[in-house]
Design a protein around this motif. Structure first.
Motif, PDB file in Angstrom:
ATOM      1  N   ASP A 160       0.828  -1.202   0.000  1.00 15.28           N
ATOM      2  CA  ASP A 160       0.000   0.000   0.000  1.00 15.28           C
ATOM      3  C   ASP A 160       0.869   1.261   0.000  1.00 15.28           C
ATOM      4  O   ASP A 160       0.542   2.250  -0.660  1.00 15.28           O
ATOM      5  CB  ASP A 160      -0.938  -0.009   1.211  1.00 15.28           C
ATOM      6  CG  ASP A 160      -1.940   1.131   1.186  1.00 15.28           C
ATOM      7  OD1 ASP A 160      -2.597   1.338   0.140  1.00 15.28           O
ATOM      8  OD2 ASP A 160      -2.066   1.828   2.202  1.00 15.28           O
ATOM      9  N   GLN A 219      -1.974   5.973  -4.267  1.00 16.58           N
ATOM     10  CA  GLN A 219      -3.061   6.483  -3.414  1.00 16.58           C
ATOM     11  C   GLN A 219      -4.024   7.416  -4.144  1.00 16.58           C
ATOM     12  O   GLN A 219      -4.648   8.279  -3.532  1.00 16.58           O
ATOM     13  CB  GLN A 219      -2.508   7.166  -2.155  1.00 16.58           C
ATOM     14  CG  GLN A 219      -1.619   6.269  -1.332  1.00 16.58           C
ATOM     15  CD  GLN A 219      -2.295   4.967  -0.916  1.00 16.58           C
ATOM     16  OE1 GLN A 219      -3.433   4.964  -0.476  1.00 16.58           O
ATOM     17  NE2 GLN A 219      -1.595   3.846  -1.074  1.00 16.58           N
ATOM     18  N   GLN A 243      -6.709   6.270  -5.424  1.00 17.27           N
ATOM     19  CA  GLN A 243      -7.996   5.661  -5.068  1.00 17.27           C
ATOM     20  C   GLN A 243      -8.920   5.593  -6.279  1.00 17.27           C
ATOM     21  O   GLN A 243     -10.134   5.666  -6.147  1.00 17.27           O
ATOM     22  CB  GLN A 243      -8.664   6.416  -3.907  1.00 17.27           C
ATOM     23  CG  GLN A 243      -7.788   6.706  -2.726  1.00 17.27           C
ATOM     24  CD  GLN A 243      -7.152   5.470  -2.073  1.00 17.27           C
ATOM     25  OE1 GLN A 243      -7.638   4.353  -2.186  1.00 17.27           O
ATOM     26  NE2 GLN A 243      -6.055   5.684  -1.369  1.00 17.27           N
ATOM     27  N   CYS A 270      -6.680   1.776  -3.130  1.00 13.76           N
ATOM     28  CA  CYS A 270      -5.315   1.264  -3.078  1.00 13.76           C
ATOM     29  C   CYS A 270      -5.121   0.201  -1.994  1.00 13.76           C
ATOM     30  O   CYS A 270      -4.460  -0.811  -2.235  1.00 13.76           O
ATOM     31  CB  CYS A 270      -4.341   2.423  -2.883  1.00 13.76           C
ATOM     32  SG  CYS A 270      -4.322   3.572  -4.288  1.00 13.76           S
ATOM     33  N   ALA A 330       0.741  11.448  -2.236  1.00 14.55           N
ATOM     34  CA  ALA A 330       0.187  10.116  -1.964  1.00 14.55           C
ATOM     35  C   ALA A 330      -0.124   9.946  -0.476  1.00 14.55           C
ATOM     36  O   ALA A 330      -1.190   9.443  -0.110  1.00 14.55           O
ATOM     37  CB  ALA A 330       1.159   9.032  -2.437  1.00 14.55           C
ATOM     38  N   ARG A 374      -3.846   9.406   1.006  1.00 13.32           N
ATOM     39  CA  ARG A 374      -4.156   8.229   1.842  1.00 13.32           C
ATOM     40  C   ARG A 374      -4.833   8.680   3.141  1.00 13.32           C
ATOM     41  O   ARG A 374      -5.843   8.105   3.551  1.00 13.32           O
ATOM     42  CB  ARG A 374      -2.889   7.432   2.160  1.00 13.32           C
ATOM     43  CG  ARG A 374      -3.147   6.202   3.038  1.00 13.32           C
ATOM     44  CD  ARG A 374      -1.876   5.501   3.519  1.00 13.32           C
ATOM     45  NE  ARG A 374      -1.075   5.005   2.417  1.00 13.32           N
ATOM     46  CZ  ARG A 374       0.086   5.542   2.036  1.00 13.32           C
ATOM     47  NH1 ARG A 374       0.585   6.596   2.665  1.00 13.32           N
ATOM     48  NH2 ARG A 374       0.760   5.024   1.034  1.00 13.32           N
TER      49      ARG A 374
END
Length: 194
Positions: A12, A17, A19, A28, A146, A150
């Motif tokens: 991950d 990220q 998504q 992700c 990123a 996240r």
């Protein structure tokens, strides 16, 4: 943590990220879990492209493969833009944005924060008046972007999991159609006055 959870977390961290769900998973983290559990190949992340595939291959010991074309092409970062003249305030884009980059409220003009937009494109299809376009961002997506995406995605999931809804009407198809029809009627009325 279990070995699968540790590996999933490490994978991950390598994903961009955005998504975008172009991998076929809901974001992700679910994709990372599927890779760690051997349920998905490492070649399904268009935003990450070849660099992400190579990094995941190095981490997992899998062979580097070309990007799966069924997931779409790997493109430079794009961001969404909302045409204020066409926006009717239906709020469907807000509900679709996985990283909370769109601001607004039902019956109000919506705005997008380009610095927060991951370029996932998930806001484009729900827009009933096609007022959202993806345009080149003119910058690259960084590890800082990123990490921030996240965090926003996780905060959104917690918020929505706690029962908060942007507008309950958006989750029922009949109510959604009625809300969009009402928004279109308001937009037409505003244009006739102007």
């Amino acid at each position: 943590m279990t070995p699968d959870a540790d590996l999933s977390s490490a994978i991950d961290t390598l994903l961009p990220q955005t998504q975008c769900a172009r991998c076929g998973f809901g974001g992700c983290a679910p994709y990372a879990t599927a890779i760690a559990q051997g349920r998905a190949d490492i070649d399904r992340c268009p935003p990450g492209g070849d660099a992400t595939i190579a990094a995941i291959a190095a981490l997992t010991g899998r062979l580097v493969r070309p990007l799966d074309p069924s997931c779409g092409p790997s493109l430079p970062l794009q961001v969404a833009v909302i045409d204020p003249e066409r926006c009717i305030g239906c709020a469907l884009c807000i509900a679709a944005c996985p990283v909370d980059a769109i601001l607004g409220a039902p019956k109000r003009l919506h705005a997008l924060l380009p610095s927060l937009c991951s370029g996932c494109g998930l806001c484009v299809a729900p827009c009933p008046v096609d007022c959202i376009d993806l345009v080149p961002a003119g910058r690259t997506w960084t590890i800082v972007d990123a990490d921030a995406a996240r965090a926003r995605h996780r905060a959104r999931a917690v918020r929505l999991g706690s029962g908060e809804r942007i507008d309950a009407r958006l989750h029922d198809p009949q109510s959604r159609r009625q809300a969009v029809a009402a928004a279109l009627q308001r937009a037409r009325a505003r244009r006739q006055v102007a």
